[in-house]
Design a protein around this motif. Structure first.
Motif, PDB file in Angstrom:
ATOM      1  N   TYR A 166     -30.203  22.518  -8.417  1.00  0.00           N
ATOM      2  CA  TYR A 166     -30.384  22.173  -9.829  1.00  0.00           C
ATOM      3  C   TYR A 166     -29.227  21.290 -10.291  1.00  0.00           C
ATOM      4  N   SER A 167     -29.539  20.221 -10.971  1.00  0.00           N
ATOM      5  CA  SER A 167     -28.519  19.209 -11.283  1.00  0.00           C
ATOM      6  C   SER A 167     -27.624  19.560 -12.464  1.00  0.00           C
ATOM      7  N   GLY A 168     -28.113  20.294 -13.431  1.00  0.00           N
ATOM      8  CA  GLY A 168     -27.324  20.574 -14.628  1.00  0.00           C
ATOM      9  C   GLY A 168     -26.338  21.705 -14.440  1.00  0.00           C
ATOM     10  N   THR A 169     -25.357  21.795 -15.344  1.00  0.00           N
ATOM     11  CA  THR A 169     -24.392  22.893 -15.317  1.00  0.00           C
ATOM     12  C   THR A 169     -24.930  24.127 -16.029  1.00  0.00           C
ATOM     13  N   GLN A 170     -25.898  23.897 -16.924  1.00  0.00           N
ATOM     14  CA  GLN A 170     -26.571  24.989 -17.628  1.00  0.00           C
ATOM     15  C   GLN A 170     -28.056  24.919 -17.277  1.00  0.00           C
ATOM     16  N   ILE A 171     -28.603  26.053 -16.863  1.00  0.00           N
ATOM     17  CA  ILE A 171     -29.988  26.059 -16.393  1.00  0.00           C
ATOM     18  C   ILE A 171     -30.934  26.061 -17.581  1.00  0.00           C
ATOM     19  N   GLN A 172     -31.720  24.990 -17.685  1.00  0.00           N
ATOM     20  CA  GLN A 172     -32.667  24.832 -18.777  1.00  0.00           C
ATOM     21  C   GLN A 172     -34.110  25.055 -18.310  1.00  0.00           C
ATOM     22  N   SER A 173     -34.328  25.055 -17.003  1.00  0.00           N
ATOM     23  CA  SER A 173     -35.679  25.123 -16.444  1.00  0.00           C
ATOM     24  C   SER A 173     -36.314  26.493 -16.677  1.00  0.00           C
ATOM     25  N   GLY A 174     -37.405  26.522 -17.446  1.00  0.00           N
ATOM     26  CA  GLY A 174     -38.088  27.785 -17.713  1.00  0.00           C
ATOM     27  C   GLY A 174     -38.694  28.395 -16.467  1.00  0.00           C
ATOM     28  N   SER A 175     -39.263  27.567 -15.579  1.00  0.00           N
ATOM     29  CA  SER A 175     -39.884  28.087 -14.364  1.00  0.00           C
ATOM     30  C   SER A 175     -38.844  28.669 -13.419  1.00  0.00           C
ATOM     31  N   LEU A 176     -37.688  28.041 -13.333  1.00  0.00           N
ATOM     32  CA  LEU A 176     -36.619  28.542 -12.472  1.00  0.00           C
ATOM     33  C   LEU A 176     -36.091  29.880 -12.982  1.00  0.00           C
ATOM     34  N   LEU A 177     -35.918  29.974 -14.280  1.00  0.00           N
ATOM     35  CA  LEU A 177     -35.449  31.234 -14.864  1.00  0.00           C
ATOM     36  C   LEU A 177     -36.497  32.334 -14.737  1.00  0.00           C
ATOM     37  N   ALA A 178     -37.773  31.953 -14.862  1.00  0.00           N
ATOM     38  CA  ALA A 178     -38.848  32.936 -14.712  1.00  0.00           C
ATOM     39  C   ALA A 178     -38.871  33.499 -13.291  1.00  0.00           C
ATOM     40  N   ASP A 179     -38.631  32.640 -12.304  1.00  0.00           N
ATOM     41  CA  ASP A 179     -38.604  33.104 -10.913  1.00  0.00           C
ATOM     42  C   ASP A 179     -37.381  33.970 -10.645  1.00  0.00           C
ATOM     43  N   ALA A 180     -36.270  33.649 -11.288  1.00  0.00           N
ATOM     44  CA  ALA A 180     -35.076  34.493 -11.159  1.00  0.00           C
ATOM     45  C   ALA A 180     -35.335  35.871 -11.764  1.00  0.00           C
ATOM     46  N   GLN A 181     -36.080  35.892 -12.857  1.00  0.00           N
ATOM     47  CA  GLN A 181     -36.434  37.163 -13.489  1.00  0.00           C
ATOM     48  C   GLN A 181     -37.334  37.988 -12.574  1.00  0.00           C
ATOM     49  N   VAL A 182     -38.268  37.334 -11.889  1.00  0.00           N
ATOM     50  CA  VAL A 182     -39.152  38.042 -10.946  1.00  0.00           C
ATOM     51  C   VAL A 182     -38.341  38.672  -9.823  1.00  0.00           C
ATOM     52  N   VAL A 183     -37.356  37.940  -9.322  1.00  0.00           N
ATOM     53  CA  VAL A 183     -36.500  38.468  -8.262  1.00  0.00           C
ATOM     54  C   VAL A 183     -35.801  39.739  -8.732  1.00  0.00           C
TER      55      VAL A 183
END
Length: 275
Positions: free
Chosen positions: A26-43
């Motif tokens: 991920y290129s940014g310093t702060q994660i803005q991607s909703g899909s990426l955060l949703a997958d982290a939540q699933v984990v």
């Protein structure tokens, strides 16, 4: 059980590694991607939904489970906001590190046979006060107390027998024991004991082996069932006294199969008040 637990933990570890790689890219310093955060939540939620309880049931090192729970709690909280990339990666790295120890513990732990034992198939759908003995017997298996499980099972069987005799009448039991003792020929010739029973207290003084003879005379059991119950009684005695004979799963299941089929689930021993 071990294979299923290994599969679950390895799959989860892979999911953690996959989400770590995606966050690293991920290129940014702060994660803005909703899909990426949703997958982290699933984990994170997978730990609570599918893994944590299984590890606790298998008695895998509690300190490791506690450490993993702490990290997944942080991952779950971070996945609900827009966290810094380095912060989320740090928690996922911590969870991956503790997971290596968890998987190693699962791989090396000896799963005692008693952990998979259950007497539920033999006691399901039963009603009456005997279930108190049987519920306690099932709990004994969680601490590898097979001997105690056997003793409590016999308590349940005798409790049901005594209640059946109470239902048919103490007079009938008394008359049967005296008539049996008077026999001079046939199968009951060797039996010489007889009893005068007027209450449950009187009945509880009758030895279990003597009780079985009267049950056969009353035709509540036949000679084969009598022999099987006598074997169960001896098994109960072996369980309650020191000895070198081991008790394992097949022994336990044979015992519970007999007391279930011959007494606890036998229509002849059904009690009207038990439903």
């Amino acid at each position: 059980m071990k294979e299923k637990l290994l599969a679950a933990t390895r799959d989860h570890a892979k999911a953690i590694a996959d989400i770590q790689k995606r966050i690293v890219r991920y290129s940014g310093t702060q994660i803005q991607s909703g899909s990426l955060l949703a997958d982290a939540q699933v984990v994170a939620t997978t730990w609570y939904d599918s893994v944590k309880g299984a590890l606790e049931s298998a008695k895998i090192r509690p300190d490791l489970v506690t450490d993993a729970t702490s990290t997944f709690d942080k991952v779950l909280r971070l996945s609900k906001i827009k966290p810094r990339k380095t912060t989320l990666l740090a928690e996922l790295s911590a969870s991956a590190k503790v997971y290596k120890e968890i998987i190693h513990s699962v791989e090396t732990v000896s799963f005692a046979s008693s952990q998979a034992l259950s007497i539920s198939p033999f006691i399901e759908d039963l009603a009456g006060s005997e279930t108190e003995y049987l519920d306690e017997a099932q709990r004994c298996l969680t601490v590898n107390a097979l001997r105690a499980c056997v003793v409590l099972g016999w308590c349940a069987a005798i409790s049901r027998i005594q209640k059946k005799i109470e239902e048919i009448g103490y007079d009938r039991f008394t008359e049967a024991s005296k008539a049996m003792a008077a026999k001079t020929t046939g199968r009951f010739k060797p039996v010489r004991k007889h009893f005068t029973v007027e209450s449950m207290s009187d009945l509880q003084t009758v030895f279990d082996t003597d009780l079985l003879w009267v049950l056969e005379y009353l035709e509540l059991i036949d000679s084969n069932q009598h022999g099987r119950l006598r074997h169960c009684f001896e098994f109960r005695n072996n369980s309650a006294h020191p000895g070198l004979a081991p008790i394992k799963g097949p022994n336990l299941y044979s015992f519970y199969s007999d007391i279930s089929e011959i007494v606890l689930k036998n229509p002849k021993f059904s009690i009207a008040s038990a439903g």
